[in-house]
Design an enzyme around this catalytic site. Structure first.
Site, PDB file in Angstrom:
ATOM      1  N   ASP A   1       0.937  -1.359  -0.105  1.00  0.00           N
ATOM      2  CA  ASP A   1      -0.209  -0.014   0.019  1.00  0.00           C
ATOM      3  C   ASP A   1       0.818   1.272   0.054  1.00  0.00           C
ATOM      4  O   ASP A   1       0.511   2.165   0.680  1.00  0.00           O
ATOM      5  CB  ASP A   1      -0.823   0.157   1.259  1.00  0.00           C
ATOM      6  CG  ASP A   1      -1.616  -1.237   1.331  1.00  0.00           C
ATOM      7  OD1 ASP A   1      -2.227  -1.712   0.241  1.00  0.00           O
ATOM      8  OD2 ASP A   1      -1.962  -1.867   2.563  1.00  0.00           O
TER       9      ASP A   1
ATOM     10  N   LYS B   1       1.632   2.438  -5.088  1.00  0.00           N
ATOM     11  CA  LYS B   1       2.299   1.945  -6.201  1.00  0.00           C
ATOM     12  C   LYS B   1       1.425   2.158  -7.277  1.00  0.00           C
ATOM     13  O   LYS B   1       1.862   2.593  -8.612  1.00  0.00           O
ATOM     14  CB  LYS B   1       2.341   0.481  -6.260  1.00  0.00           C
ATOM     15  CG  LYS B   1       3.607  -0.254  -5.544  1.00  0.00           C
ATOM     16  CD  LYS B   1       3.672  -1.573  -5.987  1.00  0.00           C
ATOM     17  CE  LYS B   1       2.878  -2.547  -5.005  1.00  0.00           C
ATOM     18  NZ  LYS B   1       2.954  -2.766  -3.830  1.00  0.00           N
TER      19      LYS B   1
ATOM     20  N   GLY C   1      -4.490  -4.815  -4.347  1.00  0.00           N
ATOM     21  CA  GLY C   1      -5.608  -3.856  -5.078  1.00  0.00           C
ATOM     22  C   GLY C   1      -4.824  -2.363  -5.114  1.00  0.00           C
ATOM     23  O   GLY C   1      -4.433  -1.938  -4.433  1.00  0.00           O
ATOM     24  N   HIS C   2      -5.219  -1.822  -6.392  1.00  0.00           N
ATOM     25  CA  HIS C   2      -4.891  -0.280  -6.472  1.00  0.00           C
ATOM     26  C   HIS C   2      -6.020   0.261  -7.300  1.00  0.00           C
ATOM     27  O   HIS C   2      -6.728  -0.279  -8.188  1.00  0.00           O
ATOM     28  CB  HIS C   2      -3.515  -0.129  -6.664  1.00  0.00           C
ATOM     29  CG  HIS C   2      -2.989  -0.848  -8.004  1.00  0.00           C
ATOM     30  ND1 HIS C   2      -1.957  -1.655  -7.957  1.00  0.00           N
ATOM     31  CD2 HIS C   2      -3.488  -0.677  -9.238  1.00  0.00           C
ATOM     32  CE1 HIS C   2      -1.632  -2.156  -9.282  1.00  0.00           C
ATOM     33  NE2 HIS C   2      -2.552  -1.689  -9.890  1.00  0.00           N
TER      34      HIS C   2
ATOM     35  N   GLN D   1       2.027  -6.501  -3.294  1.00  0.00           N
ATOM     36  CA  GLN D   1       2.211  -6.406  -1.892  1.00  0.00           C
ATOM     37  C   GLN D   1       3.662  -5.744  -1.741  1.00  0.00           C
ATOM     38  O   GLN D   1       4.067  -4.836  -2.522  1.00  0.00           O
ATOM     39  CB  GLN D   1       2.544  -7.958  -1.219  1.00  0.00           C
ATOM     40  CG  GLN D   1       0.978  -8.663  -1.125  1.00  0.00           C
ATOM     41  CD  GLN D   1       0.400  -9.297  -2.368  1.00  0.00           C
ATOM     42  OE1 GLN D   1       1.213  -9.819  -3.087  1.00  0.00           O
ATOM     43  NE2 GLN D   1      -0.675  -9.052  -2.628  1.00  0.00           N
TER      44      GLN D   1
HETATM   45  P1  IMP Z   1      -2.704 -12.999   2.377  1.00  0.00           P
HETATM   46  O1  IMP Z   1      -1.781 -12.253   1.084  1.00  0.00           O
HETATM   47  O2  IMP Z   1      -4.338 -12.787   1.852  1.00  0.00           O
HETATM   48  O3  IMP Z   1      -2.292 -14.179   2.588  1.00  0.00           O
HETATM   49  O4  IMP Z   1      -2.723 -12.010   3.545  1.00  0.00           O
HETATM   50  C1  IMP Z   1      -1.234 -12.043   4.154  1.00  0.00           C
HETATM   51  C2  IMP Z   1      -0.860 -10.675   4.652  1.00  0.00           C
HETATM   52  O5  IMP Z   1      -0.383  -9.994   3.549  1.00  0.00           O
HETATM   53  C3  IMP Z   1      -1.725 -10.051   5.464  1.00  0.00           C
HETATM   54  O6  IMP Z   1      -1.046  -9.355   6.701  1.00  0.00           O
HETATM   55  C4  IMP Z   1      -2.145  -9.117   4.454  1.00  0.00           C
HETATM   56  O7  IMP Z   1      -2.947  -7.963   5.065  1.00  0.00           O
HETATM   57  C5  IMP Z   1      -1.184  -8.757   3.768  1.00  0.00           C
HETATM   58  N1  IMP Z   1      -1.468  -8.157   2.335  1.00  0.00           N
HETATM   59  C6  IMP Z   1      -1.815  -9.181   1.160  1.00  0.00           C
HETATM   60  N2  IMP Z   1      -1.959  -8.465   0.178  1.00  0.00           N
HETATM   61  C7  IMP Z   1      -1.590  -7.120   0.758  1.00  0.00           C
HETATM   62  C8  IMP Z   1      -1.652  -5.745  -0.238  1.00  0.00           C
HETATM   63  O8  IMP Z   1      -1.755  -5.809  -1.528  1.00  0.00           O
HETATM   64  N3  IMP Z   1      -1.345  -4.525   0.509  1.00  0.00           N
HETATM   65  C9  IMP Z   1      -0.926  -4.865   1.931  1.00  0.00           C
HETATM   66  N4  IMP Z   1      -1.188  -5.851   2.460  1.00  0.00           N
HETATM   67  C10 IMP Z   1      -1.382  -7.065   1.865  1.00  0.00           C
END
Ligand code: IMP
Length: 429
Positions: free
Chosen positions: A13, A16, A40-41, A223
């Protein structure tokens, strides 16, 4: 022609979207290489706001979008996103979007397992997005996952479902969650097949051709390094590798041709979900950063945790992630704060360390060591050159460059696309 790879340098976040959109407008091909619809953006183009999750950003700019093999693809999510952006007037066809035939599919049972496991973890939950990302990657390395290409082979689907359900239904039943029926899943997969297969191909071939013909390729990370499954704050991470090297393995591309690696970092720091965050602020300043920066998760809407810029963490992300230059975003959020702190290292049980250690308890016990800098009067908002910035804002950026041992090549100063100070064009290498 040089390529560019963009990755997050904190916990995601970092803003990007705006940077990737700007770079995508100058690229020929945009490639996603890891993650899934957990990312997500938001892209604002003209009077349209596009919320993208799985689709490569370049599609908004009419560029070829490629979803690489390193991405986990929920067909429902992909088809819904395509329908949504088409309704907004974008063209998404098998000519503009290509999907790696060897990408892994996320099935409804993966999201069910993800959520059931998080519920069972209680207080110790990871705070996942609940979209089945982790369980899908687990199936990939366990060699039982269903891949895009399997949609063309009903017998393969049937055989793989037997193995998948043996595993997952046992687990779901153990967690007290509803189990899945093979025929229902098979029908679902066969219904997706004609909708998904037209996009499928060996994308490595197309990328090789693009490289040989001098096309500009933008690799769009999701991420961030501190959520990398190896290098991040494990186990509070996502289930893919988010470092720049993954752009090669996650798309079938030459690592030597990934081009300039740009890391994105906010001028402060945020995190969603659980896990260590040494420079987190639990006070009014933390709340102020959250309010001014509109810090709510794009995918889940959760409020983000906010804190001071952690230079030790970003330096680490730069080294393990292969980052050559930083885009610092949202410096305008810091306007008017009387003083600013930068985390330069940690003490753990009274002992100083310049890096965040790997062990879980040590990470949780890390106490930030801060350097204090004066805030600035005046505003950075909308500045388009260093000369327009308050002197103390320039000092803040310069000090960060020293601490992270990398240049800030781009600084963004507001939400408008042109609120940007570019020191160096990443496509020029
Ligand atoms: P998962 O990717 O859904 O398995 O989540 C694992 C961790 O990554 C959690 O702390 C989520 O909040 C974080 N996370 C996953 N995708 C994003 C993103 O696009 N931005 C920020 N945090 C993310």
């Amino acid at each position: 022609m040089a390529n560019v790879t963009v990755i997050g340098a904190q916990w995601g976040d970092e803003g990007k979207g705006k940077v990737v959109d700007w770079l995508a407008s100058r690229a020929d091909v945009v490639v996603r290489f890891q993650g899934g619809h957990n990312a997500g953006h938001t892209l604002v183009v003209g009077n349209q706001t596009y919320k993208l999750s799985l689709l490569p950003s370049g599609l908004v700019r009419g560029k070829l979008g490629i979803i690489g093999n390193g991405v986990v693809v929920d067909p429902d999510a992909l088809l819904a996103e395509i329908a949504r952006v088409r309704a907004q007037g974008l063209t998404v066809t098998p000519e503009t979007l290509r999907l790696a035939e060897n990408a892994i599919l996320i099935l409804p049972l993966h999201a069910a397992i993800d959520r059931a496991r998080e519920a069972a973890r209680g207080e110790k939950k990871i705070g996942t997005t609940g979209r089945g990302i982790g369980p899908a990657y687990e199936d990939k390395v366990a060699r039982r996952a269903i891949r895009v290409c399997d949609l063309a082979e009903p017998e393969t689907l049937s055989e793989k479902l037997d193995e998948l359900l043996l595993h997952h239904n046992t687990l779901l039943a153990g967690l007290g969650a509803a189990t899945f029926d093979k025929q229902v899943l098979l029908d679902q997969l066969l219904a997706w097949a004609p909708q998904i297969l037209p996009y499928a191909e060996p994308v490595w071939e197309r990328l090789d051709e693009a490289r040989r013909t001098g096309k500009r390729i933008l690799f769009e990370g999701a991420q961030a390094v501190m959520l990398d499954v190896d290098h991040g704050t494990y186990p509070y991470v996502t289930s893919s590798n988010t470092v720049a090297a993954t752009a090669a393995s996650g798309s079938g591309f030459a690592p030597s041709a990934l081009g300039f690696v740009l890391g994105i970092a906010k001028a402060y720091c945020t995190r969603v979900g659980s896990g260590p965050f040494p420079s987190e602020l639990h006070d009014a300043t933390g709340r102020l950063l959250g309010e001014r920066g509109f810090e709510f998760g794009t995918v889940t809407g959760r409020p983000r945790r906010c804190g001071w810029f952690d230079a030790a963490l970003v330096r680490q992300a730069i080294k393990v992630g292969g980052i050559q230059g930083i885009v610092m975003t949202k410096i305008d959020v810091l306007d008017g704060l009387p003083e600013l702190k930068i985390c330069t290292g940690y003490t753990i049980d009274g002992v100083y360390t310049p890096r965040l250690p790997a062990a879980m308890r040590a990470q949780a016990a890390a106490v930030p060591v801060y350097e204090t800098m004066p805030g600035w009067t005046g505003t950075t908002r909308g500045a388009r050159s260093y000369a327009e910035l308050p002197a103390d804002a320039v000092k803040y950026v310069r000090r960060i460059e020293e601490l992270i041992e990398a240049p800030v090549t781009i600084l963004t100063t507001g939400p408008e696309r042109d609120d940007t100070i570019m020191m160096r064009d990443p496509f020029e290498g």
